[in-house]
Design an enzyme around this catalytic site. Structure first.
Site, PDB file in Angstrom:
ATOM      1  N   HIS A 205       0.795  -1.233   0.000  1.00 49.45           N
ATOM      2  CA  HIS A 205       0.000   0.000   0.000  1.00 49.45           C
ATOM      3  C   HIS A 205       0.826   1.281   0.000  1.00 49.45           C
ATOM      4  O   HIS A 205       0.271   2.372  -0.068  1.00 49.45           O
ATOM      5  CB  HIS A 205      -0.963   0.020   1.195  1.00 49.45           C
ATOM      6  CG  HIS A 205      -0.280   0.342   2.491  1.00 49.45           C
ATOM      7  ND1 HIS A 205       0.503  -0.553   3.151  1.00 49.45           N
ATOM      8  CD2 HIS A 205      -0.264   1.475   3.231  1.00 49.45           C
ATOM      9  CE1 HIS A 205       0.975  -0.007   4.258  1.00 49.45           C
ATOM     10  NE2 HIS A 205       0.530   1.232   4.337  1.00 49.45           N
TER      11      HIS A 205
HETATM   12  C1  UD1 Z   1      -2.344   5.478   5.902  1.00 47.79           C
HETATM   13  C2  UD1 Z   1      -1.061   6.011   6.554  1.00 47.79           C
HETATM   14  C3  UD1 Z   1       0.029   4.959   6.458  1.00 47.79           C
HETATM   15  C4  UD1 Z   1      -0.434   3.626   6.997  1.00 47.79           C
HETATM   16  C5  UD1 Z   1      -1.730   3.221   6.307  1.00 47.79           C
HETATM   17  C6  UD1 Z   1      -2.269   1.925   6.845  1.00 47.79           C
HETATM   18  C7  UD1 Z   1      -0.642   8.426   6.433  1.00 47.79           C
HETATM   19  C8  UD1 Z   1       0.169   9.455   5.766  1.00 47.79           C
HETATM   20  N1  UD1 Z   1      -0.579   7.199   5.874  1.00 47.79           N
HETATM   21  O1  UD1 Z   1      -2.060   5.281   4.529  1.00 47.79           O
HETATM   22  O2  UD1 Z   1       1.153   5.383   7.214  1.00 47.79           O
HETATM   23  O3  UD1 Z   1       0.565   2.662   6.777  1.00 47.79           O
HETATM   24  O4  UD1 Z   1      -2.703   4.257   6.507  1.00 47.79           O
HETATM   25  O5  UD1 Z   1      -3.406   1.518   6.158  1.00 47.79           O
HETATM   26  O6  UD1 Z   1      -1.290   8.713   7.392  1.00 47.79           O
HETATM   27  N2  UD1 Z   1      -9.479   4.537   1.724  1.00 47.79           N
HETATM   28  C9  UD1 Z   1     -10.679   3.865   1.707  1.00 47.79           C
HETATM   29  N3  UD1 Z   1     -11.247   3.520   2.908  1.00 47.79           N
HETATM   30  C10 UD1 Z   1     -10.667   3.818   4.107  1.00 47.79           C
HETATM   31  C11 UD1 Z   1      -9.448   4.508   4.108  1.00 47.79           C
HETATM   32  C12 UD1 Z   1      -8.866   4.855   2.914  1.00 47.79           C
HETATM   33  O7  UD1 Z   1     -11.223   3.563   0.662  1.00 47.79           O
HETATM   34  O8  UD1 Z   1     -11.239   3.477   5.160  1.00 47.79           O
HETATM   35  C13 UD1 Z   1      -8.840   4.869   0.427  1.00 47.79           C
HETATM   36  C14 UD1 Z   1      -9.109   6.265  -0.048  1.00 47.79           C
HETATM   37  O9  UD1 Z   1      -9.223   6.248  -1.407  1.00 47.79           O
HETATM   38  C15 UD1 Z   1      -7.819   7.001   0.308  1.00 47.79           C
HETATM   39  C16 UD1 Z   1      -6.772   5.917   0.195  1.00 47.79           C
HETATM   40  O10 UD1 Z   1      -7.434   4.711   0.577  1.00 47.79           O
HETATM   41  O11 UD1 Z   1      -7.603   8.070  -0.539  1.00 47.79           O
HETATM   42  C17 UD1 Z   1      -5.590   6.133   1.076  1.00 47.79           C
HETATM   43  O12 UD1 Z   1      -5.994   6.376   2.436  1.00 47.79           O
HETATM   44  P1  UD1 Z   1      -5.095   7.331   3.377  1.00 47.79           P
HETATM   45  O13 UD1 Z   1      -5.621   7.307   4.756  1.00 47.79           O
HETATM   46  O14 UD1 Z   1      -4.911   8.650   2.707  1.00 47.79           O
HETATM   47  O15 UD1 Z   1      -3.673   6.666   3.342  1.00 47.79           O
HETATM   48  P2  UD1 Z   1      -3.240   5.140   3.462  1.00 47.79           P
HETATM   49  O16 UD1 Z   1      -2.620   4.738   2.184  1.00 47.79           O
HETATM   50  O17 UD1 Z   1      -4.340   4.299   4.011  1.00 47.79           O
END
Ligand code: UD1
Length: 368
Positions: A205
């Site tokens: 991820h």
């Molecule tokens: C975040 C953390 C990362 C951690 C990871 C664990 C930061 C900078 N990054 O990254 O350190 O390792 O979480 O999972 O804080 N999304 C969904 N559903 C959700 C959450 C996210 O669909 O419940 C999708 C959205 O499209 C979003 C993307 O995943 O844009 C990324 O989510 P985001 O929280 O921005 O970062 P992670 O890659 O999850």
């Protein structure tokens, strides 16, 4: 004494759970949980609260997904009034996600003491958003709880006063130890028709691996070739799911099994019985080291060097030849580094949160 915990994203939940439990043993402590809503899907958040026995959050800021600046700023704007209303004696933040740094910034400006759980980790790579979050959080925190001695050294080198730093061990391992019986009860292997040792697990991820189509495409090409020898189960993070859809990866090919993200118990059962784990996660490097499962980390650096030095982790970076060689070497049984006994890292013993609670309850809460 009022302690406010801030969590937001999946890896925070296994860290807060043991600290909540350890502090609940002290009659004088009142605890409040704030969920920023950075992660919001049921299988990225709710299922962890339920399986880890975390009480429902007192406040949910419902931030959701956005760019780094927007997400961090919105958490700050919505968290500030909560702090002003709750007036906690101390705020606990966890790990290195955007929720961690946002909450820390708010508290620093309001002169509310902050304790950082999982302080001191450094990859040395400022292209990782988490590294920025770690640097800022640790500079501003009043108490820094590190999982291993390298964390202490990093903090001292950055000028943090020694009396603020406490090496307590790894709270994520506390959760893993406590939930071993429930993990053993998971039926996930039967549900996926897998046998212990008969498959590998993949998680992916990190933006550096999944946000660039060429990088992701090359990595998946290499992994598909590995899956011809050993089936690979791939619980897909939502960020990666979106990227795969863009890449047009339709029906998953034979051998590589794409599944939805799993809850804590099923995921731990899956990894604990895997022959090999391939990952770019931080926490999984730690969990596999504790369990003694060979882990090939698809990153060029790690903020958790103790997992390489004393655990079962090996960095393969973006070198796909190295990935292939190490994968086959493990299956051929001619690798020695993965023979390390499980559970050998100092203070990764299931009691880190008790040490944190003990220190917090002895600390005189005065802002810096
Ligand atoms: C975040 C953390 C990362 C951690 C990871 C664990 C930061 C900078 N990054 O990254 O350190 O390792 O979480 O999972 O804080 N999304 C969904 N559903 C959700 C959450 C996210 O669909 O419940 C999708 C959205 O499209 C979003 C993307 O995943 O844009 C990324 O989510 P985001 O929280 O921005 O970062 P992670 O890659 O999850």
């Amino acid at each position: 004494m009022k302690i406010l915990h801030v969590v937001g994203a999946r890896p925070n939940f296994m860290k807060v759970a043991p600290v909540l439990h350890a502090l609940s043993q002290y009659d004088t402590v009142r605890q409040i949980i704030v969920h920023t809503g950075q992660h919001y899907d049921v299988n990225m958040s709710d299922i962890f609260f339920q399986q880890l026995g975390i009480p429902a959050p007192d406040v949910n800021l419902e931030i959701g997904s956005a760019s780094h600046a927007q997400q961090t700023a919105q958490i700050m704007a919505r968290f500030e009034p909560v702090v002003l209303e709750q007036k906690p004696d101390m705020v606990l933040v966890y790990g290195d996600v955007n929720s961690t740094v946002a909450a820390t910034l708010v508290c620093a400006k309001l002169l509310i003491p902050v304790a950082h759980v999982e302080a001191g980790l450094r990859s040395g790579d400022r292209t990782m958003p988490e590294e920025i979050n770690r640097l800022v959080t640790d500079q501003l925190a009043d108490l820094l709880f590190t999982p291993s001695g390298d964390g202490d050294q990093n903090l001292l080198r950055e000028g943090i006063a020694a009396e603020k730093i406490h090496c307590v061990g790894n709270v994520m391992i506390d959760t893993l130890v406590r939930l071993q019986p429930a993990v053993a009860d998971s039926a996930v292997l039967d549900e996926l028709h897998l046998v212990p040792g008969g498959y590998a697990v993949l998680t992916l991820h990190r933006p550096s691996n999944v946000d660039d189509d060429r990088v992701l495409g090359a990595l998946l090409g290499a992994i598909l070739a590995l899956a011809e020898r050993l089936p690979i189960v791939f619980p897909v993070h939502p960020r990666t799911r979106h990227r795969l859809e863009r890449l047009g990866l339709g029906l998953p090919p034979e051998g590589l099994r794409l599944i939805d993200p799993l809850g804590y118990l099923d995921f731990q059962r899956l990894t604990s019985q895997a022959r090999i784990v391939l990952t770019d996660s931080g926490g999984i490097q730690e969990e596999t080291s504790y369990l003694g499962i060979p882990c090939l980390t698809l990153r060029t650096n790690t903020e958790r060097p103790v997992t390489v030095a004393m655990g079962t982790n090996m960095l393969v970076g973006n070198d796909l030849d190295r990935l292939r060689t190490r994968f086959h070497a493990i299956l051929d049984g001619d690798d020695s580094w993965d023979q390390r006994p499980p559970g050998g890292i100092p203070l990764w013993d299931g009691h880190a949160a008790e040490r944190i609670a003990n220190i917090l309850c002895k600390t005189k809460f005065v802002g810096t």
